[in-house]
Design a protein around this motif. Structure first.
Motif, PDB file in Angstrom:
ATOM      1  N   LYS A  13       0.835   6.775   3.417  1.00 56.04           N
ATOM      2  CA  LYS A  13      -0.087   5.652   3.436  1.00 56.04           C
ATOM      3  C   LYS A  13       0.442   4.593   2.485  1.00 56.04           C
ATOM      4  N   VAL A  14       0.850   3.481   3.057  1.00 54.60           N
ATOM      5  CA  VAL A  14       1.311   2.345   2.270  1.00 54.60           C
ATOM      6  C   VAL A  14       0.278   1.250   2.481  1.00 54.60           C
ATOM      7  N   SER A  15      -0.413   0.896   1.427  1.00 53.42           N
ATOM      8  CA  SER A  15      -1.481  -0.099   1.550  1.00 53.42           C
ATOM      9  C   SER A  15      -0.961  -1.502   1.265  1.00 53.42           C
ATOM     10  N   SER A  16      -1.727  -2.468   1.704  1.00 55.16           N
ATOM     11  CA  SER A  16      -1.415  -3.866   1.388  1.00 55.16           C
ATOM     12  C   SER A  16      -1.426  -4.084  -0.112  1.00 55.16           C
ATOM     13  N   ASP A  17      -2.356  -3.415  -0.797  1.00 63.13           N
ATOM     14  CA  ASP A  17      -2.428  -3.540  -2.259  1.00 63.13           C
ATOM     15  C   ASP A  17      -1.164  -3.007  -2.927  1.00 63.13           C
ATOM     16  N   ALA A  18      -0.625  -1.902  -2.416  1.00 61.06           N
ATOM     17  CA  ALA A  18       0.600  -1.342  -2.986  1.00 61.06           C
ATOM     18  C   ALA A  18       1.772  -2.300  -2.790  1.00 61.06           C
ATOM     19  N   ASN A  50       5.145   0.879   8.415  1.00 58.98           N
ATOM     20  CA  ASN A  50       4.399   1.621   7.400  1.00 58.98           C
ATOM     21  C   ASN A  50       2.888   1.532   7.598  1.00 58.98           C
ATOM     22  N   ILE A  52       0.964  -1.139   7.508  1.00 61.61           N
ATOM     23  CA  ILE A  52       0.345  -2.129   6.627  1.00 61.61           C
ATOM     24  C   ILE A  52      -0.469  -3.101   7.477  1.00 61.61           C
ATOM     25  N   SER A  53      -1.713  -3.317   7.099  1.00 59.63           N
ATOM     26  CA  SER A  53      -2.575  -4.202   7.880  1.00 59.63           C
ATOM     27  C   SER A  53      -2.551  -5.625   7.320  1.00 59.63           C
ATOM     28  N   LEU A  58      -1.476 -10.832   3.649  1.00 63.59           N
ATOM     29  CA  LEU A  58      -0.720 -10.338   2.490  1.00 63.59           C
ATOM     30  C   LEU A  58       0.311 -11.367   2.048  1.00 63.59           C
ATOM     31  N   GLN A 104       4.415  -3.272  12.136  1.00 58.26           N
ATOM     32  CA  GLN A 104       3.859  -2.300  11.196  1.00 58.26           C
ATOM     33  C   GLN A 104       3.332  -1.031  11.880  1.00 58.26           C
TER      34      GLN A 104
END
Length: 170
Positions: A13-18, A50, A52-53, A58, A104
């Motif tokens: 899980k790769v988040s937009s925040d990361a 990944n 990423i949304s 972003l 993505q």
């Protein structure tokens, strides 16, 4: 400094925040664009596939924070390469190229070097029936290398026992 960083297909899980945190840290360090001997070049950062949304949101957020980041899409790859000038030659201070960032969707069971049996699931993706054995055949390669270097299990130059690779466990 590294000119390329490939973090595609991480399967986690790769988040937009990361991603935003990573971009902020790269920006905070002020090491990019870096010198390549011919001039300055941005970091070639690959993070596709990944899951990423909201890629555009972003990117807008990063740019609003003053991070000098540019998307490099497939159409740009003919003229923009790693270690080269920025996509927009009018802005030599581009720090980061996010390369092929728009795609993505996660690729499951496709595009990987190992071959394994897969089972079909209800969502249309294939999944491995067992984890891949990345070290399969490694012992044979290690033994062949040791023989070539002048002695089974010994490093010919230093006379020490050569280390062996141990499989990673999940």
């Amino acid at each position: 400094y590294a000119q390329e960083l490939h973090l595609s297909d991480l399967s986690g899980k790769v988040s937009s925040d990361a991603v935003l945190h990573l971009l902020k840290e790269i920006h905070r360090k002020q090491n990019y664009p870096c010198s390549n001997g011919k001039g300055k070049c941005p970091l070639w950062l690959r993070l596709e596939h990944n899951g990423i949304s909201d890629v555009d949101g972003l990117l807008e957020k990063a740019q609003s924070l003053g991070i000098s980041v540019t998307l490099v899409d497939k159409a740009d790859l003919g003229r923009v390469r790693p270690g080269g000038k920025g996509k927009d030659s009018k802005d030599p201070n581009t720090a980061i190229h996010l390369v092929m960032f728009r795609p993505q969707e996660r690729r499951r069971g496709k595009g990987h070097a190992h071959h394994e049996e897969h089972e079909d699931s209800t969502d249309g993706y294939s999944r491995p029936t067992s984890p891949p054995d990345y070290f399969k055949g490694q012992e044979e390669e290690d033994d062949a290398y040791k023989e070539k270097k002048g002695g089974k299990g010994k490093d010919a130059k230093f006379g020490k026992t050569a280390p062996t690779a141990k499989p990673l466990t999940a």
